[in-house]
Design an enzyme around this catalytic site. Structure first.
Site, PDB file in Angstrom:
ATOM      1  N   GLY A  17      13.996  32.019   4.301  1.00 28.43           N
ATOM      2  CA  GLY A  17      13.176  30.803   4.336  1.00 28.43           C
ATOM      3  C   GLY A  17      12.387  30.966   3.077  1.00 28.43           C
ATOM      4  O   GLY A  17      11.709  31.964   2.892  1.00 28.43           O
ATOM      5  N   THR A  18      12.470  30.027   2.186  1.00 27.96           N
ATOM      6  CA  THR A  18      12.115  30.418   0.843  1.00 27.96           C
ATOM      7  C   THR A  18      11.785  29.239  -0.045  1.00 27.96           C
ATOM      8  O   THR A  18      11.981  28.084   0.325  1.00 27.96           O
ATOM      9  CB  THR A  18      13.331  31.165   0.246  1.00 27.96           C
TER      10      THR A  18
END
Lengths: 214, 236
Positions: A17-18
């Site tokens: 998740g970035t």
């Protein structure tokens, strides 16, 4: 080996998740990423390096399942290395992008991987290729990806200009990634920047206290 | 590992697209065939990629465009290029005609449909060969239809009426282009996944010509639009 945890319906695979970003400027390109790897709600790695080395002037930014993207990057790194040995010169960025694309397209149903391939080659200069979920390849002058990117489309559309200088591009990437981290729970930590030019690679570590938006 | 979808032995394949291209409109005109498409690739509801060139030149006299999953479009372009390359191996100077490409694509699409692993595309092949115009639609199942005009996606709902009324198969290139532009104006107004930057390409006796992307002009400053105000409804 204890499988009960993995078999539990609540198990969330480790994902990146970035927020990842790459921007071409006049003379090279700037790559930026946050440093949070999350496993559901837990931060598995708070200081990750999401800017993966593929070759001396080719890097990839990974989003989606960490396992999928790390494995694919490993294979592509190996293929590009072998190819460059035979070629005897720097490989084309498009070559690396195509190798990633082959994985993402052939296994599109089993993978959760979206990748940005960014680098410099002596044939076409700085290039960025976006490879979204299905395995398409789209060349762009700037690209953002990951869950945090949804929060900064407006910011990026408003602030991107063609032919920026190094300083302008660096500030653009730094602020964009910072804004994404500000609002995205799955992005956070420190910001890593990388400047790729013909002559060198320059890494920069932006400590949490120096992140412009907190 | 439990998460490997191939564990069951059967490969499941996706039937839902990720990155999609919009409507395609193609018309035959007196000297050839013209295709129009917009330059947008959508990521679900998001207009993710706005400057995408979607008209592929497959051979000297064949154009290929499709709407649907963009990665499948790129894959088909590769597959069609392979045909021409392998035809070269015979070294007899014979090249596949536009109809050969259309037929191949129909067979490929049908094969994948039978394996419940379709190329998620509505394909349009256009060409000019031996003085004859060629235009065909190959859909997601492999249905093959040759026609004088072809529309995919939303254009099939909105644009067939415009085409029926303003186009005929012997019109000039400019007339056909103008009909396509009018169609994309309507699409931009009424299709959420449409964009007002379009690209036209045409094939005639001389070969393939792909034009620069252009913006279609749409009118929004109607008096009725400007002076529309909810307070007027309730305060008179």
């Amino acid at each position: 080996m204890n499988y009960t945890e993995i078999l539990s319906p609540k198990f969330e695979p480790e994902t990146t998740g970035t927020t990842i970003m790459a921007v071409i400027y006049d003379g090279g390109l700037i790559i930026g990423a946050d440093s949070r790897t999350s496993s559901g709600q837990f931060v598995a790695d708070r200081c990750a390096d999401k800017i993966d080395y593929v070759h001396d002037r080719i890097f990839c930014l990974r989003s989606g399942s960490a396992a999928d993207t790390q494995t694919i990057a490993k294979y592509v790194r190996y293929y590009v290395d072998a190819h460059a040995q035979e070629l005897g010169r720097l490989p084309a960025v498009a070559t690396a992008a195509n190798l990633f694309r082959n994985f993402l397209y052939e296994y599109k149903d089993s993978l959760s991987a979206a990748i940005i391939v960014a680098g410099w080659d002596p044939y076409k200069g700085p290039q960025i290729f976006t490879l979204p979920l299905g395995g398409s390849v789209i060349e762009q002058k700037w690209s953002i990806g990951g869950s945090g990117s949804t929060f900064i489309w407006g910011f990026c559309d408003a602030n991107y200009k063609e032919n920026m200088t190094l300083q302008e591009a660096r500030a653009f990437v730094l602020h964009a990634v910072a804004h994404a981290m500000y609002r995205d729970g799955s992005s956070g930590g420190i910001i890593r920047l990388l400047n790729v030019t013909k002559d060198k690679i320059e890494r920069e570590f932006i400590d949490y206290k120096d992140v412009p938006v907190k | 590992m439990i998460f490997n979808s191939e564990l069951s032995g059967q490969q499941q394949h996706t039937t839902s697209p990720v990155v999609t291209g919009g409507s395609v409109i193609a018309l035959v005109y007196k000297g050839g065939v013209v295709i129009g498409t917009d330059t947008l690739c959508s990521y679900g509801s998001m207009a993710a990629f706005k400057n995408v060139e979607k008209i592929a030149q497959v051979s000297k006299n064949t154009l290929y465009v499709s709407s649907g999953e963009f990665s499948d479009f790129q894959q088909v372009v590769k597959e069609l290029a392979k045909i021409d390359r392998s035809a070269l191996q015979y070294d007899d100077g014979v090249h596949p005609s536009p109809r050969d490409y259309g037929n191949f694509l129909a067979r490929l699409s049908y094969k994948k449909r039978c394996k419940i692993n379709p190329l998620y595309l509505q394909n349009v092949i256009a060409g000019f060969h031996n003085g004859e115009r060629y235009l065909a639609l190959v859909d997601i199942y492999g249905t093959y239809l040759e026609s004088n005009f072809v529309t995919t996606g939303f254009a099939s709902y909105f644009c067939k009426a415009i085409i029926s009324n303003y186009w005929n198969e012997n019109c000039t290139l400019d007339q056909a282009k103008q009909v396509i532009r009018e169609c994309f104006k309507v699409l931009f107004c009424r299709d959420c996944r449409a964009h007002d930057m379009i690209q036209l390409g045409y094939v005639d006796e001389q070969g393939v010509h792909i034009e620069q992307a252009e913006r279609v002009e749409t009118k929004w400053d109607f008096n009725g639009f400007k002076t529309r105000a909810n307070e007027k409804l309730h305060t008179q």
